[in-house]
Design a protein around this motif. Structure first.
Motif, PDB file in Angstrom:
ATOM      1  N   LEU A  17       2.268   1.669  -3.500  1.00 18.36           N
ATOM      2  CA  LEU A  17       1.281   2.205  -4.448  1.00 18.36           C
ATOM      3  C   LEU A  17       1.153   3.720  -4.308  1.00 18.36           C
ATOM      4  O   LEU A  17       1.021   4.436  -5.306  1.00 18.36           O
ATOM      5  N   ASP A  55       3.399  -9.324 -10.053  1.00 21.45           N
ATOM      6  CA  ASP A  55       2.762  -8.341 -10.935  1.00 21.45           C
ATOM      7  C   ASP A  55       3.780  -7.688 -11.865  1.00 21.45           C
ATOM      8  O   ASP A  55       3.478  -7.429 -13.034  1.00 21.45           O
ATOM      9  N   LEU A  69       3.347  -0.896 -10.605  1.00 22.77           N
ATOM     10  CA  LEU A  69       2.380  -1.485  -9.674  1.00 22.77           C
ATOM     11  C   LEU A  69       1.155  -0.578  -9.549  1.00 22.77           C
ATOM     12  O   LEU A  69       0.016  -1.052  -9.481  1.00 22.77           O
ATOM     13  N   TRP A  70       1.391   0.742  -9.536  1.00 25.75           N
ATOM     14  CA  TRP A  70       0.270   1.677  -9.467  1.00 25.75           C
ATOM     15  C   TRP A  70      -0.619   1.541 -10.699  1.00 25.75           C
ATOM     16  O   TRP A  70      -1.845   1.548 -10.604  1.00 25.75           O
ATOM     17  N   LYS A 124      -5.600  -8.317  -1.758  1.00 22.58           N
ATOM     18  CA  LYS A 124      -4.669  -9.444  -1.815  1.00 22.58           C
ATOM     19  C   LYS A 124      -3.434  -9.217  -0.954  1.00 22.58           C
ATOM     20  O   LYS A 124      -2.657 -10.146  -0.720  1.00 22.58           O
ATOM     21  N   SER A 125      -3.223  -7.977  -0.499  1.00 19.11           N
ATOM     22  CA  SER A 125      -2.014  -7.694   0.285  1.00 19.11           C
ATOM     23  C   SER A 125      -2.007  -8.462   1.593  1.00 19.11           C
ATOM     24  O   SER A 125      -3.026  -8.610   2.259  1.00 19.11           O
ATOM     25  N   ALA A 162      -1.139  -1.106 -12.380  1.00 20.06           N
ATOM     26  CA  ALA A 162      -1.942  -2.332 -12.222  1.00 20.06           C
ATOM     27  C   ALA A 162      -3.062  -2.130 -11.207  1.00 20.06           C
ATOM     28  O   ALA A 162      -4.153  -2.690 -11.339  1.00 20.06           O
ATOM     29  N   ALA A 163      -2.812  -1.315 -10.179  1.00 20.41           N
ATOM     30  CA  ALA A 163      -3.758  -1.206  -9.062  1.00 20.41           C
ATOM     31  C   ALA A 163      -4.775  -0.091  -9.249  1.00 20.41           C
ATOM     32  O   ALA A 163      -5.889  -0.171  -8.702  1.00 20.41           O
ATOM     33  N   TYR A 180      -7.368  -4.258  -5.301  1.00 23.04           N
ATOM     34  CA  TYR A 180      -5.975  -4.701  -5.430  1.00 23.04           C
ATOM     35  C   TYR A 180      -5.380  -5.000  -4.061  1.00 23.04           C
ATOM     36  O   TYR A 180      -4.708  -6.010  -3.864  1.00 23.04           O
ATOM     37  N   ASP A 214      -8.720  -0.155  -9.414  1.00 19.98           N
ATOM     38  CA  ASP A 214      -9.479  -0.607  -8.240  1.00 19.98           C
ATOM     39  C   ASP A 214      -8.494  -0.838  -7.091  1.00 19.98           C
ATOM     40  O   ASP A 214      -8.108  -1.967  -6.801  1.00 19.98           O
ATOM     41  N   VAL A 215      -8.104   0.266  -6.461  1.00 20.18           N
ATOM     42  CA  VAL A 215      -7.035   0.182  -5.458  1.00 20.18           C
ATOM     43  C   VAL A 215      -7.454  -0.695  -4.282  1.00 20.18           C
ATOM     44  O   VAL A 215      -6.690  -1.553  -3.822  1.00 20.18           O
ATOM     45  N   GLU A 220       0.824  -1.218   0.000  1.00 17.12           N
ATOM     46  CA  GLU A 220       0.000   0.000   0.000  1.00 17.12           C
ATOM     47  C   GLU A 220       0.857   1.267   0.000  1.00 17.12           C
ATOM     48  O   GLU A 220       0.518   2.247  -0.677  1.00 17.12           O
TER      49      GLU A 220
END
Lengths: 236, 236
Positions: free
Chosen positions: A157, B183, A184-185, A198-199, A187-188, A195, A191-192, A154
């Motif tokens: 991101l 990712d 990564l941002w 899964k963390s 990809a996320a 995303y 829909d943060v 997080e």
């Protein structure tokens, strides 16, 4: 063009020279999100301390106390680490000062003090932080609080989101950490919250309350504030 | 199901408990790629040492010497850090032993010795390493050598590629580092060399020779070897 770098963990800070730079300290879940919310709700200033005992000493001087360890509010303090503590009206916060200790965020703030300025960053004040950095025109290091000293998604991101906003004004291509965070941002971003489900950290905090917190903490530009940490205090 | 984690930098290794686990040390550009190539080409064993003087001491015992600092071969040694040094026939390597020192890779190997087994990983032997780890059925930590102690893209991509191969047999979802690497690997996999051209490290090494090295170092499953580091030596 000033440089933009990201330090993925406070443990890696010795590799960075903060002097002459602006440090943006980020602990999205949840210390810096809560600090931004607190100041936006009229808290006068916050004092980040390492130990709960330090919080309690400041309580005697009239401070509200906020303390969390491993994601849970401690007994005998006024507030935990949820931004909703400053929003739900249970504790009156306007005009008050807060002594705060958290697992990761406090440590990152303390370790960043060598920087020319230490800004408290979160998605909640992303745009305001970006504007401040554009005005400063100094090299930037985003200091991720991480999870117990290690990389976390997080905070990374947030670094990617900030890098994207500043890509026209800062050199964001000379740091592998920034390049990774940008990807990564990308990809996320659609829909943060989804995303981050899964963390490992988010799953560790998994509960109705923490899910509500997480969804709030990824909202962008909720508050137009730029908290600065100087002289031991966080103020606007 | 055994766990799969990635340590983005040797500086973060104190946060990991290597005991009872298998460490996969990776320094794609170029130490571990060269070590894998060397053993595949008939080198009997390699001794990773910290200082060039240690290399030279071993030269007196008949070792070939390989030394690099900041991406360049040093004067007075037999080999640099390019895998092509073991392939181009300029130095006869079959049946020889090699004393090797590199900027990042040697340090990562030394710091990983607490693990039950220390494997040398590279894209060149990706499948062989994956098979070995499946047989071991122990928790895995990929130790990225990184660039001067910090995060680098190419070692992270290897971690993501290995995680993807092992996703059915290992828990790859409890570590934010692994989730991020997966990712990033997904973004890079269609054209790894193209992706790495944006990496700061690769641009730092930018030259015709280093570009040729990089393209070779991202080739997958070129060699079916699993180098192990034990008792100070790397052997098959």
């Amino acid at each position: 063009m000033p440089s933009f770098d990201i330090c993925f963990s406070p443990e890696l800070l010795p590799l960075y020279n903060l002097r002459g730079r602006v440090a943006v300290v980020v602990d999205i879940l949840r210390a810096t999100s809560s600090i931004v919310t607190a100041l936006a709700q009229g808290v006068t200033h916050l004092v980040p301390v390492s130990e709960v005992a330090d919080c309690q000493a400041l309580a005697l001087q009239g401070y509200l106390t906020a303390a969390e360890r491993d994601g849970r509010q401690l007994e005998g303090v006024d507030l935990g680490n949820s931004p909703f503590g400053y929003l739900d009206g249970v504790v009156a916060v306007r005009g008050r000062s807060v002594a705060i200790t958290t697992t990761n965020g406090t440590r990152a703030l303390h370790l960043s003090q060598a920087a020319d300025a230490v800004v408290v960053g979160a998605f909640l004040n992303l745009g305001a932080v970006a504007n401040f950095l554009r005005e400063q025109q100094k090299d930037v290091v985003v200091v991720c609080a991480g999870w117990k000293g290690n990389f976390c998604l997080e905070d990374t991101l947030f670094g990617g989101a900030l890098a994207q906003q500043l890509a026209a004004d800062f050199n964001t291509t000379d740091s592998d950490a920034t390049l990774a965070a940008l990807d990564l941002w990308q990809a996320a971003a659609p829909d943060v919250a989804g995303y981050l489900l899964k963390s490992s950290h988010v799953r560790r905090l998994n509960s109705l309350e923490s899910h509500k917190d997480m969804e709030f903490c990824v909202r962008q530009n909720e508050y137009d504030v730029v908290p600065l940490y100087q002289g031991g205090q966080i103020t606007l």
